[in-house]
Design a protein around this motif. Structure first.
Motif, PDB file in Angstrom:
ATOM      1  N   ARG A   1       0.827  -1.207   0.000  1.00  0.00           N
ATOM      2  CA  ARG A   1       0.000   0.000   0.000  1.00  0.00           C
ATOM      3  C   ARG A   1       0.866   1.264   0.000  1.00  0.00           C
ATOM      4  NH1 ARG A   1      -5.295  -0.136   1.792  1.00  0.00           N
ATOM      5  NH2 ARG A   1      -4.998   1.490   3.344  1.00  0.00           N
ATOM      6  N   ALA A   2       1.955   1.249   0.758  1.00  0.00           N
ATOM      7  CA  ALA A   2       2.850   2.411   0.793  1.00  0.00           C
ATOM      8  C   ALA A   2       3.487   2.649  -0.570  1.00  0.00           C
ATOM      9  CB  ALA A   2       3.927   2.208   1.861  1.00  0.00           C
ATOM     10  N   ILE A   3       3.909   1.587  -1.224  1.00  0.00           N
ATOM     11  CA  ILE A   3       4.485   1.711  -2.571  1.00  0.00           C
ATOM     12  C   ILE A   3       3.459   2.312  -3.520  1.00  0.00           C
ATOM     13  CG2 ILE A   3       5.270   0.370  -4.583  1.00  0.00           C
ATOM     14  CD1 ILE A   3       6.613  -1.550  -2.566  1.00  0.00           C
ATOM     15  N   GLN A   4       2.224   1.835  -3.430  1.00  0.00           N
ATOM     16  CA  GLN A   4       1.161   2.343  -4.304  1.00  0.00           C
ATOM     17  C   GLN A   4       0.877   3.819  -4.036  1.00  0.00           C
ATOM     18  OE1 GLN A   4      -1.957  -0.436  -3.327  1.00  0.00           O
ATOM     19  NE2 GLN A   4      -1.331  -1.929  -4.872  1.00  0.00           N
ATOM     20  N   LYS A   5       0.783   4.201  -2.761  1.00  0.00           N
ATOM     21  CA  LYS A   5       0.476   5.583  -2.416  1.00  0.00           C
ATOM     22  C   LYS A   5       1.576   6.542  -2.859  1.00  0.00           C
ATOM     23  CE  LYS A   5      -2.467   4.526   1.574  1.00  0.00           C
ATOM     24  NZ  LYS A   5      -2.583   4.566   3.056  1.00  0.00           N
ATOM     25  N   MET A   6       2.824   6.094  -2.769  1.00  0.00           N
ATOM     26  CA  MET A   6       3.951   6.935  -3.165  1.00  0.00           C
ATOM     27  C   MET A   6       4.223   6.870  -4.664  1.00  0.00           C
ATOM     28  SD  MET A   6       6.639   6.035  -0.119  1.00  0.00           S
ATOM     29  CE  MET A   6       6.021   5.846   1.552  1.00  0.00           C
ATOM     30  N   ARG A   7       3.520   5.949  -5.326  1.00  0.00           N
ATOM     31  CA  ARG A   7       3.793   5.696  -6.748  1.00  0.00           C
ATOM     32  C   ARG A   7       5.280   5.435  -6.971  1.00  0.00           C
ATOM     33  NH1 ARG A   7      -0.168  10.186  -9.703  1.00  0.00           N
ATOM     34  NH2 ARG A   7      -2.114   9.440  -8.722  1.00  0.00           N
ATOM     35  N   ALA A   8       5.836   4.677  -6.039  1.00  0.00           N
ATOM     36  CA  ALA A   8       7.261   4.363  -6.088  1.00  0.00           C
ATOM     37  C   ALA A   8       7.517   3.266  -7.116  1.00  0.00           C
ATOM     38  CB  ALA A   8       7.742   3.905  -4.715  1.00  0.00           C
ATOM     39  N   PRO A   9       8.561   3.414  -7.918  1.00  0.00           N
ATOM     40  CA  PRO A   9       8.885   2.386  -8.923  1.00  0.00           C
ATOM     41  C   PRO A   9       9.608   1.188  -8.299  1.00  0.00           C
ATOM     42  CG  PRO A   9      10.464   4.177  -9.070  1.00  0.00           C
ATOM     43  CD  PRO A   9       9.456   4.578  -8.001  1.00  0.00           C
ATOM     44  N   ILE A  10       8.949   0.552  -7.343  1.00  0.00           N
ATOM     45  CA  ILE A  10       9.528  -0.573  -6.609  1.00  0.00           C
ATOM     46  C   ILE A  10       8.673  -1.815  -6.856  1.00  0.00           C
ATOM     47  CG2 ILE A  10      10.130  -1.487  -4.328  1.00  0.00           C
ATOM     48  CD1 ILE A  10      10.466   1.389  -3.357  1.00  0.00           C
TER      49      ILE A  10
ATOM     50  N   SER B   1       4.121  17.433  14.584  1.00  0.00           N
ATOM     51  CA  SER B   1       5.021  18.417  13.975  1.00  0.00           C
ATOM     52  C   SER B   1       5.953  17.784  12.951  1.00  0.00           C
ATOM     53  CB  SER B   1       5.844  19.124  15.063  1.00  0.00           C
ATOM     54  OG  SER B   1       6.760  18.225  15.677  1.00  0.00           O
ATOM     55  N   TRP B   2       6.234  16.488  13.123  1.00  0.00           N
ATOM     56  CA  TRP B   2       7.126  15.807  12.187  1.00  0.00           C
ATOM     57  C   TRP B   2       6.415  15.344  10.918  1.00  0.00           C
ATOM     58  CZ3 TRP B   2       9.235  12.412  16.727  1.00  0.00           C
ATOM     59  CH2 TRP B   2      10.053  13.204  17.550  1.00  0.00           C
ATOM     60  N   GLN B   3       5.093  15.408  10.894  1.00  0.00           N
ATOM     61  CA  GLN B   3       4.302  15.059   9.708  1.00  0.00           C
ATOM     62  C   GLN B   3       4.743  13.703   9.140  1.00  0.00           C
ATOM     63  OE1 GLN B   3       5.124  18.887   7.577  1.00  0.00           O
ATOM     64  NE2 GLN B   3       2.917  19.197   7.712  1.00  0.00           N
ATOM     65  N   VAL B   4       4.663  12.703   9.989  1.00  0.00           N
ATOM     66  CA  VAL B   4       5.198  11.391   9.635  1.00  0.00           C
ATOM     67  C   VAL B   4       4.507  10.761   8.426  1.00  0.00           C
ATOM     68  CG1 VAL B   4       6.068  10.880  11.942  1.00  0.00           C
ATOM     69  CG2 VAL B   4       3.702  10.301  11.367  1.00  0.00           C
ATOM     70  N   GLN B   5       3.269  11.167   8.144  1.00  0.00           N
ATOM     71  CA  GLN B   5       2.566  10.588   6.991  1.00  0.00           C
ATOM     72  C   GLN B   5       3.268  10.909   5.675  1.00  0.00           C
ATOM     73  OE1 GLN B   5       1.168  12.469   9.334  1.00  0.00           O
ATOM     74  NE2 GLN B   5      -0.390  11.220  10.346  1.00  0.00           N
ATOM     75  N   LYS B   6       4.104  11.941   5.678  1.00  0.00           N
ATOM     76  CA  LYS B   6       4.795  12.347   4.448  1.00  0.00           C
ATOM     77  C   LYS B   6       6.050  11.528   4.162  1.00  0.00           C
ATOM     78  CE  LYS B   6       3.192  17.156   4.367  1.00  0.00           C
ATOM     79  NZ  LYS B   6       3.613  18.582   4.305  1.00  0.00           N
ATOM     80  N   GLY B   7       6.477  10.705   5.111  1.00  0.00           N
ATOM     81  CA  GLY B   7       7.688   9.921   4.912  1.00  0.00           C
ATOM     82  C   GLY B   7       8.877  10.538   5.614  1.00  0.00           C
ATOM     83  N   VAL B   8       9.995   9.817   5.599  1.00  0.00           N
ATOM     84  CA  VAL B   8      11.176  10.235   6.359  1.00  0.00           C
ATOM     85  C   VAL B   8      11.748  11.562   5.848  1.00  0.00           C
ATOM     86  CG1 VAL B   8      11.872   7.908   7.030  1.00  0.00           C
ATOM     87  CG2 VAL B   8      12.698   8.864   4.892  1.00  0.00           C
ATOM     88  N   PRO B   9      12.231  12.431   6.774  1.00  0.00           N
ATOM     89  CA  PRO B   9      12.813  13.704   6.353  1.00  0.00           C
ATOM     90  C   PRO B   9      14.329  13.671   6.198  1.00  0.00           C
ATOM     91  CG  PRO B   9      12.405  13.742   8.704  1.00  0.00           C
ATOM     92  CD  PRO B   9      11.974  12.377   8.223  1.00  0.00           C
TER      93      PRO B   9
END
Length: 384
Positions: free
Chosen positions: A160-169, A303-311
């Motif tokens: 699901r994470a790959i799909q949401k990010m549209r990551a080419p994985i 504040s870290w907005q973790v839903q956006k992925g690692v910073p």
């Protein structure tokens, strides 16, 4: 290039993990193998049996080229956020493949299950289960029995994470065999669960048949919830309900239930028996308790907005191949790489000092100081 990504905890690294590494490489034929590894606390809300640097050394000795830390803000989370953090790291590092273990063993089935999780009928059944006092994992399992199994659950969230990010994985899965994720006793002469191995460590039973290399850490048997309970109890009994309510994942007044249990429970097992319910599983309670130990607040996570992925990217170790790859892609990575602590580092990275301080608290003073110093002084481990 084929870049293989693995999402791991190695708590501890055992023969099943070595099998996973070897089989993953057979599937992908990678030029580089990257492991995203939890730091000092795991997704189940437990302290790791040995330090992240010790586990990094074992990973490098068993076929991993580059080890990246999964920040605490993701490692001590529910499966969806755990997956978001790990997959976002692999995406930033241009991984082409992800291979994970699962109880099911068929990637197409898991992809189908990932697709149906948001369907209205499934969500309606999940909501009904929650109103009946079920935990979220149990509610999903009741809604669709195929949505069971700890590794299946994580694997579906990776997809699901790959799909949401549209990551080419591209994802692959390898079926678990010889032991279940939760097994507490070995059922095979050379393969068993990390849970069973940790049980053997704590009971001082020889676990060498189940690991490729011994853990070179004289303090390894100390790290479990029994040793941390006195620190947890102190915090629960000295903080006000208002202070506890601010802790991440604390909901519905459960802070009062935790504090009341701490007053009467002499041991962590007694504490868990008192507070655990159908709605609040052992894992959920342990994650909350870990957030108390590390003083991780709702405000921090928001504040870290973790839903956006690692910073940021934090390498824990690499060999020559891993180092060369990191240098090759360094200019293309869109987030900072922290090989050491910096004054202007992201607050999520600075929080790791609190995490390691909590983790090291069970050690004798001199070794605790050494572990805490490593958090801000260590550079990545280099395997020559």
């Amino acid at each position: 290039m084929n870049i293989l990504g693995l999402i791991v905890e190695y708590n501890p690294l055992h023969n099943g993990h070595v099998h996973h590494i070897k089989e993953s490489k057979k599937l992908v034929h990678p030029d580089v193998t990257i492991a995203v590894m939890s730091g000092h606390f795991t997704q189940r809300g437990e302290p790791t049996c040995t330090t992240k640097w010790n586990r990094t050394e074992l990973a490098l000795a068993n076929g991993i080229d580059l080890i990246i830390e999964l920040p605490y803000a993701y490692s001590n989370q529910s499966a969806d956020l755990f997956a978001t953090g790990a997959v976002s790291i692999l995406n930033h590092l241009f991984a082409t493949h992800l291979v994970f273990g699962s109880e099911h063993g068929d990637i197409n089935t898991l992809i189908t299950l990932a697709d149906v999780m948001d369907h209205a009928d499934i969500q309606e059944k999940v909501k009904k289960g929650l109103t009946q006092g079920l935990s979220l994992p149990t509610a999903y399992a009741q809604a669709n029995p195929a949505l069971t199994g700890a590794n299946n659950t994580l694997g579906i969230q990776y997809i699901r994470a790959i799909q949401k990010m549209r990551a080419p994985i591209t994802s692959f899965t390898i079926k678990r065999y010889a032991s279940d994720y939760h097994d507490r006793q070995p059922t095979h002469p050379h393969l068993t669960s990390a849970t069973a191995i940790r049980q053997m460590m704590n009971e001082d039973i020889d676990y060498s048949p189940y690991v490729p290399l011994p853990i070179n850490d004289p303090h390894v048997t100390l790290q479990n919830w029994h040793q941390h309970y006195k620190f947890l109890r102190h915090k629960l009994l000295t903080k006000s309900p208002q202070e506890l309510e601010k802790i991440h994942d604390m909901v519905e007044g459960i802070e009062n239930r935790l504090a009341s249990a701490a007053k009467i429970a002499d041991h962590f097992l007694d504490f868990m028996r008192t507070v655990e319910t159908k709605r609040y599983t052992q894992t959920r309670i342990q994650r909350i308790c870990t957030n108390i130990l590390t003083e991780t607040t709702k405000a921090d996570i928001a504040s870290w907005q973790v839903q956006k992925g690692v910073p940021y990217i934090r390498p824990l170790g690499f060999n020559k191949k891993g180092s060369a790859y990191l240098k090759q892609i360094k200019e293309k990575i869109e987030i900072p790489i922290y090989s050491t602590f910096k004054k202007d580092a992201h607050p999520m990275l600075k929080h790791e000092q609190k995490v390691t301080a909590a983790y090291a608290s069970v050690y004798e003073a001199r070794y605790a100081t050494e572990v805490m110093k490593k958090e801000y002084a260590n550079k990545p481990i280099i395997k020559t």
